[in-house]
Scaffold this active site. Structure first.
Site, mmCIF file in Angstrom:
data_model
loop_
_atom_site.group_PDB
_atom_site.id
_atom_site.type_symbol
_atom_site.label_atom_id
_atom_site.label_comp_id
_atom_site.label_asym_id
_atom_site.label_seq_id
_atom_site.Cartn_x
_atom_site.Cartn_y
_atom_site.Cartn_z
ATOM 1 N N GLU A 1 -19.192 15.372 29.102
ATOM 2 C CA GLU A 1 -20.051 15.182 30.831
ATOM 3 C C GLU A 1 -20.395 16.524 31.079
ATOM 4 O OE1 GLU A 1 -20.168 11.960 32.172
ATOM 5 O OE2 GLU A 1 -18.841 11.210 31.113
ATOM 6 N N ASN B 1 -26.475 11.481 33.746
ATOM 7 C CA ASN B 1 -26.238 12.968 33.680
ATOM 8 C C ASN B 1 -26.171 13.966 32.747
ATOM 9 O OD1 ASN B 1 -24.240 11.936 32.478
ATOM 10 N ND2 ASN B 1 -22.619 12.680 33.936
ATOM 11 N N HIS C 1 -25.137 13.860 29.688
ATOM 12 C CA HIS C 1 -23.999 14.083 28.811
ATOM 13 C C HIS C 1 -24.241 13.253 27.162
ATOM 14 C CE1 HIS C 1 -22.362 9.008 29.985
ATOM 15 N NE2 HIS C 1 -23.487 9.359 28.631
ATOM 16 N N ASP D 1 -17.842 8.041 19.808
ATOM 17 C CA ASP D 1 -17.151 7.927 20.235
ATOM 18 C C ASP D 1 -16.001 7.215 20.634
ATOM 19 O OD1 ASP D 1 -19.007 6.877 21.835
ATOM 20 O OD2 ASP D 1 -19.177 8.630 23.280
HETATM 21 P P1 PGA Z 1 -26.339 3.851 27.787
HETATM 22 O O1 PGA Z 1 -25.971 4.787 27.662
HETATM 23 O O2 PGA Z 1 -27.156 3.317 25.974
HETATM 24 O O3 PGA Z 1 -25.882 2.660 27.445
HETATM 25 O O4 PGA Z 1 -27.563 4.138 28.845
HETATM 26 C C1 PGA Z 1 -26.229 5.998 27.135
HETATM 27 C C2 PGA Z 1 -24.981 7.513 27.157
HETATM 28 O O5 PGA Z 1 -24.555 7.064 28.333
HETATM 29 O O6 PGA Z 1 -25.004 7.816 26.196
#
Ligand code: PGA
Length: 266
Positions: free
Chosen positions: A146, A139, A141, A67
């Site tokens: 999301e 959450n 995702h 992304d």
């Molecule tokens: P993080 O994010 O590695 O900064 O915890 C992971 C994500 O949100 O996919």
């Protein structure tokens, strides 16, 4: 799902680095899907170190990132292109022309949609992704998909949640500069990879990890879509594994596994 529970994140990153190294070694043209965020940083660091010691090369490798924010230049410190340059690409021997991060810069939505279609087409034309790295949000995702995203979605424009926009505000001087949109591979794109490798470290991820592995398959937890994937390896530290109900089963399977984690494709 192959569940690998490690004492800590350093051990988890080392196992993940072994898996990535195997793809780099064994395939003529390895195609890696890459993730950003804090989770893969120790993995990228280990890969860069191994490259530095002459143990592995990215020369034959092609990469596609999950992304990118819409509206940020590649040199913006919050852009995922910038992150990848800093944490991996500038530290290894990868051909810059073989690294792909979605281009979120065009302001015209029609051009962005075209970018998304081209991204999918490029992955497909190369025969698909061999190994897709993933983090998981608190959450549930994956990428910028999301909760309630379509489980069949393909690369497209995502509207960031209010929570994400609020969380990101601290990284930007002016609130109007905080991205409202991102381009993200879809869950369908992710599921099309031959092998998915999800890393999760820390107790902040424990609920999402338990929902992804043991909860129902539901758009409420996008990572639960990995239950439908033929080959998903999840590397967790003890904290991220702390809400799992079926822990004895994972320990039994790990203790009796044939071969080392993430090596079924070889
Ligand atoms: P993080 O994010 O590695 O900064 O915890 C992971 C994500 O949100 O996919």
């Amino acid at each position: 799902m192959e569940i690998v529970i490690c004492p800590d994140r350093d051990k988890g990153a080392a196992i993940a680095a072994d898996i990535v190294a195997r793809y780099l070694d064994r395939l003529q043209q390895p195609i890696l899907g890459l993730a950003t965020g804090s989770t893969p940083k120790p993995l990228y660091h280990l890969l860069a170190e191994r490259h530095h010691r002459g143990e592995l090369s990215f020369r034959r490798c092609i990469t596609f990132n999950l992304d990118e924010y819409v509206g940020l230049t590649p040199t913006h410190p919050q852009s995922y292109r910038y992150y990848m340059q800093q944490h991996l690409f500038d530290r290894v021997d990868i051909d810059p022309n073989k690294t792909h991060v979605p281009d979120g810069l065009p302001a015209d939505p029609a051009v962005l949609r075209e970018t998304c279609r081209d991204y999918e087409a490029k992955i497909a034309a190369l025969g698909g992704i061999h190994l897709q790295l993933l983090g998981i949000g608190a959450n549930g995702h994956i990428g910028f998909n999301e909760p309630m995203s379509s489980l069949a979605s393909r690369t497209g424009i995502r509207t960031l949640s209010r929570q994400t926009i609020t969380d990101n505000a601290r990284f930007f001087q002016r609130s109007e500069d905080v991205p409202r949109y991102a381009i993200s591979m879809g869950i369908g794109t992710i599921l099309a990879a031959e092998h998915c490798l999800l890393l999760a470290f820390g107790d902040r991820k424990a609920r999402a990890v338990a929902a992804a592995i043991e909860g129902p398959l539901t758009a409420r937890c996008p990572a639960s879509a990995l239950q439908m994937h033929p080959y998903a390896t999840l590397i967790l530290d003890e904290a991220a594994a702390s809400d799992l109900q079926c822990r004895p089963e994972y320990d039994w399977a790990a203790a009796n596994a044939l071969g080392t984690p993430g090596t079924n494709n070889f």
